[in-house]
Motif scaffolding. Structure first.
Motif, mmCIF file in Angstrom:
data_model
loop_
_atom_site.group_PDB
_atom_site.id
_atom_site.type_symbol
_atom_site.label_atom_id
_atom_site.label_comp_id
_atom_site.label_asym_id
_atom_site.label_seq_id
_atom_site.Cartn_x
_atom_site.Cartn_y
_atom_site.Cartn_z
ATOM 1 N N ALA A 1 44.133 33.171 50.396
ATOM 2 C CA ALA A 1 45.562 32.956 50.615
ATOM 3 C C ALA A 1 46.247 32.222 49.474
ATOM 4 O O ALA A 1 47.464 32.264 49.356
ATOM 5 C CB ALA A 1 45.781 32.210 51.927
ATOM 6 N N ALA A 2 45.477 31.569 48.616
ATOM 7 C CA ALA A 2 46.070 30.902 47.460
ATOM 8 C C ALA A 2 46.445 31.916 46.378
ATOM 9 O O ALA A 2 47.255 31.629 45.500
ATOM 10 C CB ALA A 2 45.107 29.868 46.887
ATOM 11 N N LYS A 3 45.865 33.109 46.446
ATOM 12 C CA LYS A 3 46.164 34.157 45.469
ATOM 13 C C LYS A 3 47.357 34.963 45.971
ATOM 14 O O LYS A 3 47.310 35.567 47.037
ATOM 15 C CB LYS A 3 44.951 35.063 45.261
ATOM 16 C CG LYS A 3 45.153 36.096 44.188
ATOM 17 C CD LYS A 3 43.896 36.911 43.975
ATOM 18 C CE LYS A 3 44.136 37.971 42.911
ATOM 19 N NZ LYS A 3 42.997 38.874 42.785
ATOM 20 N N ARG A 4 48.424 34.958 45.200
ATOM 21 C CA ARG A 4 49.653 35.633 45.613
ATOM 22 C C ARG A 4 49.616 37.119 45.272
ATOM 23 O O ARG A 4 49.122 37.525 44.227
ATOM 24 C CB ARG A 4 50.867 34.999 44.940
ATOM 25 C CG ARG A 4 51.037 33.528 45.267
ATOM 26 C CD ARG A 4 51.270 33.321 46.745
ATOM 27 N NE ARG A 4 51.604 31.943 47.018
ATOM 28 C CZ ARG A 4 51.146 31.274 48.043
ATOM 29 N NH1 ARG A 4 50.326 31.835 48.885
ATOM 30 N NH2 ARG A 4 51.500 30.045 48.238
ATOM 31 N N TYR A 5 50.166 37.917 46.174
ATOM 32 C CA TYR A 5 50.335 39.347 45.938
ATOM 33 C C TYR A 5 51.744 39.522 45.388
ATOM 34 O O TYR A 5 52.713 39.065 45.999
ATOM 35 C CB TYR A 5 50.139 40.120 47.243
ATOM 36 C CG TYR A 5 50.241 41.603 47.066
ATOM 37 C CD1 TYR A 5 49.306 42.296 46.297
ATOM 38 C CD2 TYR A 5 51.271 42.334 47.639
ATOM 39 C CE1 TYR A 5 49.395 43.659 46.115
ATOM 40 C CE2 TYR A 5 51.363 43.698 47.469
ATOM 41 C CZ TYR A 5 50.422 44.356 46.703
ATOM 42 O OH TYR A 5 50.518 45.723 46.517
ATOM 43 N N PRO A 6 51.905 40.185 44.227
ATOM 44 C CA PRO A 6 53.154 40.094 43.475
ATOM 45 C C PRO A 6 54.311 41.009 43.857
ATOM 46 O O PRO A 6 55.370 40.917 43.241
ATOM 47 C CB PRO A 6 52.694 40.422 42.055
ATOM 48 C CG PRO A 6 51.582 41.400 42.268
ATOM 49 C CD PRO A 6 50.867 40.883 43.494
#
Length: 107
Positions: free
Chosen positions: A58-63
């Motif tokens: 969840a810390a990795k953002r989908y752009p």
């Protein structure tokens, strides 16, 4: 009388919204992926913008707002009165970048 329409993914009955005639139900939205098949979630920030994250991290953002349900391309957008609405992509429709919120870390 409570009118219904069908989810554009699984065809189960959902509440009718003329503004969103082909929206995905909650169960189908839970199965959204990116183009590589990785699970994604969309959220509304408290500041009123849409952002995406990966389910596994969840810390990795989908752009962006481009997503897939069972291989079919969809677009996620903010609902008129909040929430996230996901509908099928229209041919030639632009992919919109989602904003990446800055997260304050308290130490």
């Amino acid at each position: 009388m409570n009118e219904t329409q069908n989810c554009s993914g699984c065809a189960k009955p959902v509440t009718r919204f003329d503004r969103y005639p082909k929206y995905l139900c909650f169960d189908c939205v839970a199965e959204l992926t990116d183009e590589d098949g990785l699970g994604i979630n969309y959220h509304n920030s408290s500041l009123g913008y849409l952002y995406g994250t990966y389910k596994e991290d969840a810390a990795k953002r989908y752009p962006n707002n481009r997503c897939f349900y069972k291989g079919i391309e969809y677009r996620a957008r903010e609902g008129r009165f909040g929430g996230v609405v996901v509908q099928p992509a229209v041919e030639g429709e632009a992919i919109e970048k989602t904003l990446v919120p800055k997260v304050a870390h308290i130490v």
